[in-house]
Design a protein around this motif. Structure first.
Motif, PDB file in Angstrom:
ATOM      1  N   PRO A 116       4.292   8.225  11.880  1.00  0.00           N
ATOM      2  CA  PRO A 116       5.387   9.552  12.342  1.00  0.00           C
ATOM      3  C   PRO A 116       4.283   9.757  13.488  1.00  0.00           C
ATOM      4  O   PRO A 116       4.405  10.867  14.224  1.00  0.00           O
ATOM      5  CB  PRO A 116       5.067  10.106  10.898  1.00  0.00           C
ATOM      6  CG  PRO A 116       5.218   8.974  10.163  1.00  0.00           C
ATOM      7  CD  PRO A 116       4.800   7.856  10.488  1.00  0.00           C
TER       8      PRO A 116
ATOM      9  N   ILE B 266      -0.043   6.286   3.936  1.00  0.00           N
ATOM     10  CA  ILE B 266      -0.143   7.148   2.897  1.00  0.00           C
ATOM     11  C   ILE B 266      -0.834   6.206   1.915  1.00  0.00           C
ATOM     12  O   ILE B 266      -1.570   6.339   0.703  1.00  0.00           O
ATOM     13  CB  ILE B 266       1.232   6.470   2.752  1.00  0.00           C
ATOM     14  CG1 ILE B 266       2.519   8.028   2.275  1.00  0.00           C
ATOM     15  CG2 ILE B 266       1.329   6.965   0.519  1.00  0.00           C
ATOM     16  CD1 ILE B 266       3.695   8.237   2.411  1.00  0.00           C
ATOM     17  N   ASP B 267      -0.459   4.882   2.030  1.00  0.00           N
ATOM     18  CA  ASP B 267      -1.719   3.735   1.448  1.00  0.00           C
ATOM     19  C   ASP B 267      -3.430   3.890   1.859  1.00  0.00           C
ATOM     20  O   ASP B 267      -3.849   3.828   0.664  1.00  0.00           O
ATOM     21  CB  ASP B 267      -0.675   2.116   1.580  1.00  0.00           C
ATOM     22  CG  ASP B 267      -0.318   1.876   0.771  1.00  0.00           C
ATOM     23  OD1 ASP B 267       0.998   3.168  -0.100  1.00  0.00           O
ATOM     24  OD2 ASP B 267       1.325   1.173   1.644  1.00  0.00           O
TER      25      ASP B 267
ATOM     26  N   ILE C 186      -3.710   6.597  -0.298  1.00  0.00           N
ATOM     27  CA  ILE C 186      -4.192   6.134  -2.405  1.00  0.00           C
ATOM     28  C   ILE C 186      -5.153   5.863  -2.290  1.00  0.00           C
ATOM     29  O   ILE C 186      -6.326   5.325  -3.083  1.00  0.00           O
ATOM     30  CB  ILE C 186      -2.837   4.965  -1.999  1.00  0.00           C
ATOM     31  CG1 ILE C 186      -1.843   6.093  -2.120  1.00  0.00           C
ATOM     32  CG2 ILE C 186      -3.370   4.878  -3.873  1.00  0.00           C
ATOM     33  CD1 ILE C 186      -0.438   5.678  -2.429  1.00  0.00           C
TER      34      ILE C 186
ATOM     35  N   PHE D 176       0.357  12.403   6.240  1.00  0.00           N
ATOM     36  CA  PHE D 176       0.630  11.060   5.380  1.00  0.00           C
ATOM     37  C   PHE D 176      -0.574  10.626   4.873  1.00  0.00           C
ATOM     38  O   PHE D 176      -0.323  10.094   3.527  1.00  0.00           O
ATOM     39  CB  PHE D 176       1.511   9.706   6.495  1.00  0.00           C
ATOM     40  CG  PHE D 176       2.153  10.042   6.280  1.00  0.00           C
ATOM     41  CD1 PHE D 176       3.168   9.781   6.246  1.00  0.00           C
ATOM     42  CD2 PHE D 176       2.917  10.680   7.266  1.00  0.00           C
ATOM     43  CE1 PHE D 176       4.433   9.539   6.132  1.00  0.00           C
ATOM     44  CE2 PHE D 176       4.059  11.497   7.105  1.00  0.00           C
ATOM     45  CZ  PHE D 176       5.515  10.808   6.607  1.00  0.00           C
TER      46      PHE D 176
ATOM     47  N   LEU E  42      -1.506  12.456  -4.037  1.00  0.00           N
ATOM     48  CA  LEU E  42      -0.730  12.129  -5.316  1.00  0.00           C
ATOM     49  C   LEU E  42      -1.224  10.864  -6.037  1.00  0.00           C
ATOM     50  O   LEU E  42      -0.971  10.587  -7.098  1.00  0.00           O
ATOM     51  CB  LEU E  42       0.387  11.249  -4.441  1.00  0.00           C
ATOM     52  CG  LEU E  42       1.641  11.913  -3.932  1.00  0.00           C
ATOM     53  CD1 LEU E  42       2.785  10.934  -3.222  1.00  0.00           C
ATOM     54  CD2 LEU E  42       2.804  13.127  -4.846  1.00  0.00           C
TER      55      LEU E  42
ATOM     56  N   ARG F 210      -2.240  11.100 -10.384  1.00  0.00           N
ATOM     57  CA  ARG F 210      -2.240   9.848 -11.226  1.00  0.00           C
ATOM     58  C   ARG F 210      -3.802   9.798 -11.607  1.00  0.00           C
ATOM     59  O   ARG F 210      -3.332   9.421 -12.926  1.00  0.00           O
ATOM     60  CB  ARG F 210      -1.550   8.889 -10.179  1.00  0.00           C
ATOM     61  CG  ARG F 210      -0.788   7.264 -10.371  1.00  0.00           C
ATOM     62  CD  ARG F 210      -0.181   6.608  -9.765  1.00  0.00           C
ATOM     63  NE  ARG F 210       0.685   7.226  -9.732  1.00  0.00           N
ATOM     64  CZ  ARG F 210       1.676   6.858  -8.781  1.00  0.00           C
ATOM     65  NH1 ARG F 210       0.768   5.265  -8.276  1.00  0.00           N
ATOM     66  NH2 ARG F 210       3.059   6.619  -8.535  1.00  0.00           N
TER      67      ARG F 210
END
Lengths: 315, 315
Positions: free
Chosen positions: A72, A215-216, A219, A241, A248, A252
């Motif tokens: 994006p 995003i990854d 993470i 992102f 997140l 988690r």
DNA sequence: GTAAAGGATGAAACGCGTTTCAGAACAAGT
DNA sequence: ACTTGTTCTGAAACGCGTTTCATCCTTTAC
């Protein structure tokens, strides 16, 4: 389908007159104009644009070099370029470089071959010096801070933006701050490093995370962060992102934001709004539009676009 | 810089021979080959690609029409097209249509003008019949289910994929199911509607949500959903971004997923992994690559790409 | 009535690489 | 020595729209 000479013959005029009619030049008698138009219609004539390009020596096409079209960040810039291009009746030729210098060079070669009138480099790997060698063939715009008078540029001041993020964290009482970068080398990473060191001194080992784009990546980096013996309690993150992934994954793993980790991202992508991520808004669409205006301008210029801190719940 | 004739003069050969050397044709004496290469070097010769295009009548450029470049769904397909294009040494001309028929037509006109050798339409507004009129000028590939023998297509079977999502929900015991669409009209929306009605009968009023493309749409739709007097307890959602927006807004409004609303998305974008969204994975990158292979093939074909349900925590 | 100022138009040159076709040059076979 | 078969080569045509330059035809001006 035929060509301009067929029309000329059919309309009983010369090719020059046909060209005049087709390009709306004055000085053609109304009756001849009509005859030409009618013949063109009857022959279902369509211009061969390649002949036009060859003849004019320009194409109204702009080349765009960017590493990944599916992210994006680059997508929004491209979208800005595309809307401006459409308004000015230009076409866009895109090259997805994957940050491969060979790809970037090949795209620049289109300038030499007169395939494009100008090139916008959204992000690059290739040294500026090489880029500069191509400026004699057409306008080149870089989307990064650059003082070179031989090229144009449009940019957000990475130094100031990063500084703003850091100051905000400091104001909120954070002393232990880490950050992420897309690539270690590169001017913007340097600017960030500098801004950081002025504020907090040399970063602790392990507090600077690389390869942060998706995003990854966020993470992954959250995992690395969690594994640190001494963790920064706030992070300035490349883009929203990455910040989303980080946030997140933190949750988690049982951490909470902003208590265990305060986050500030960049871009103000809708994902930041959805997740309540505090971010530095960058006007990427505008940046793309500006880049386009510069690339079709005959003069070089360097334009800065503003950023703006948007406070939400992650700090 | 000079042209091919300058080289010919300097090397003491004809332009034909220069062309042969430059294009690696056999049957040129080694000494002449060398002389040509040296002259080209000395003149810093660069081919004018427009002359080549005019002469050959083709360009090795493919046009790509897509509504928005900044949305990951289209971005990933474009990325697939771009990597395949690079391997085959083709360039890409993109048109961001915003679903404007006029834009789409203008892009198709490039085919007529011989500006591109083929066109890939990732998503369109324009009627197929109009598209078909252009097929005489070059290959056209649509990324949607299509039986027309005059065009090529590559697609995920929307009907089957939607059905798979619905069956999964049913298996999990959900009886009250709603869904979202990007646009009401359009073949894929029709396929979804049909699959739905076969499984659950006519959808309740307010259980079908339109204009679902972005995270913000998901947020908006979650609000609409929450405001319903009778709420569906499961939703099949256009794509993972919309699902992400929906999920996050649900939580914000005090609902929980999957208890109050079970969600299933499409694409398997990393955001779905990060949020634990159950989704139907679509091989969008592959779809783009396939589209590219089809557009450079002289024959029409229709290829289906597979989907796969990925179970996570949102159902 | 005649000169000056436009208006209108076509031939030809220009941008430039590719390819066909006819022919030359040379090696191999008899 | 002569045919046959290759290997090389260049002139010219081709793809096609744009633009300059010279020229001819009208008006308007005095």
């Amino acid at each position: 389908m035929g060509n301009i000479h067929d029309i000329a013959r059919m309309a009983g005029v010369s090719a020059a007159t046909v060209s005049r009619v087709l390009n709306n030049y004055p000085y053609v008698k109304e009756e001849k104009r009509k005859a030409v138009l009618e013949a063109a219609e009857r022959l279902r004539y369509v211009k061969n644009i390649n002949a036009v390009h060859l003849s004019l020596g320009k194409t109204k096409i702009i080349g765009v070099i960017l590493p990944f079209v599916s992210h994006p960040y680059f997508g929004v810039i491209l979208s800005g370029i595309a809307s401006a291009a459409e308004k000015s009746d230009y076409k866009l030729m895109i090259t997805q470089s994957n940050y491969q210098v060979s790809q970037e060079i090949e795209a620049l070669d289109m300038l030499k071959r007169k395939q494009v009138d100008g090139v916008i480099i959204v992000s690059r790997e290739c040294p500026v010096d090489i880029v500069k060698d191509y400026s004699e063939y057409g306008q080149i715009v870089l989307c990064e801070a650059l003082a070179d008078p031989g090229l144009s540029s449009v940019f957000v001041d990475q130094y100031k933006a990063f500084q703003a993020a850091l100051s905000f964290l400091k104001k909120k009482g954070h002393q232990k701050v880490g950050y992420t970068l897309l690539r270690t080398e590169g001017k913007s990473s340097l600017a960030r490093k500098q801004a950081y060191e002025e504020q907090y001194g040399k970063a602790k080992r392990g507090w600077v995370f690389n390869q942060a784009l998706t995003i990854d990546d966020g993470i992954r980096i959250a995992g690395e962060w969690a594994g640190l013996s001494e963790r920064p309690e706030a992070m300035v993150i490349t883009n929203d992102f990455v910040a989303a992934g980080f946030l997140l994954q933190c949750r988690r793993l049982g951490f909470s934001v902003p208590e265990d980790a305060a986050l500030i991202g960049f871009d103000n992508h809708p994902i930041a709004g959805a997740l309540g991520i505090t971010t530095i808004e960058l006007p990427l669409h505008l940046l793309g539009e500006t880049a386009f205006q510069q690339v079709i301008s005959p003069n070089n210029s360097h334009e800065e676009v503003p950023f703006r801190l948007i406070e939400r719940d992650s700090v």
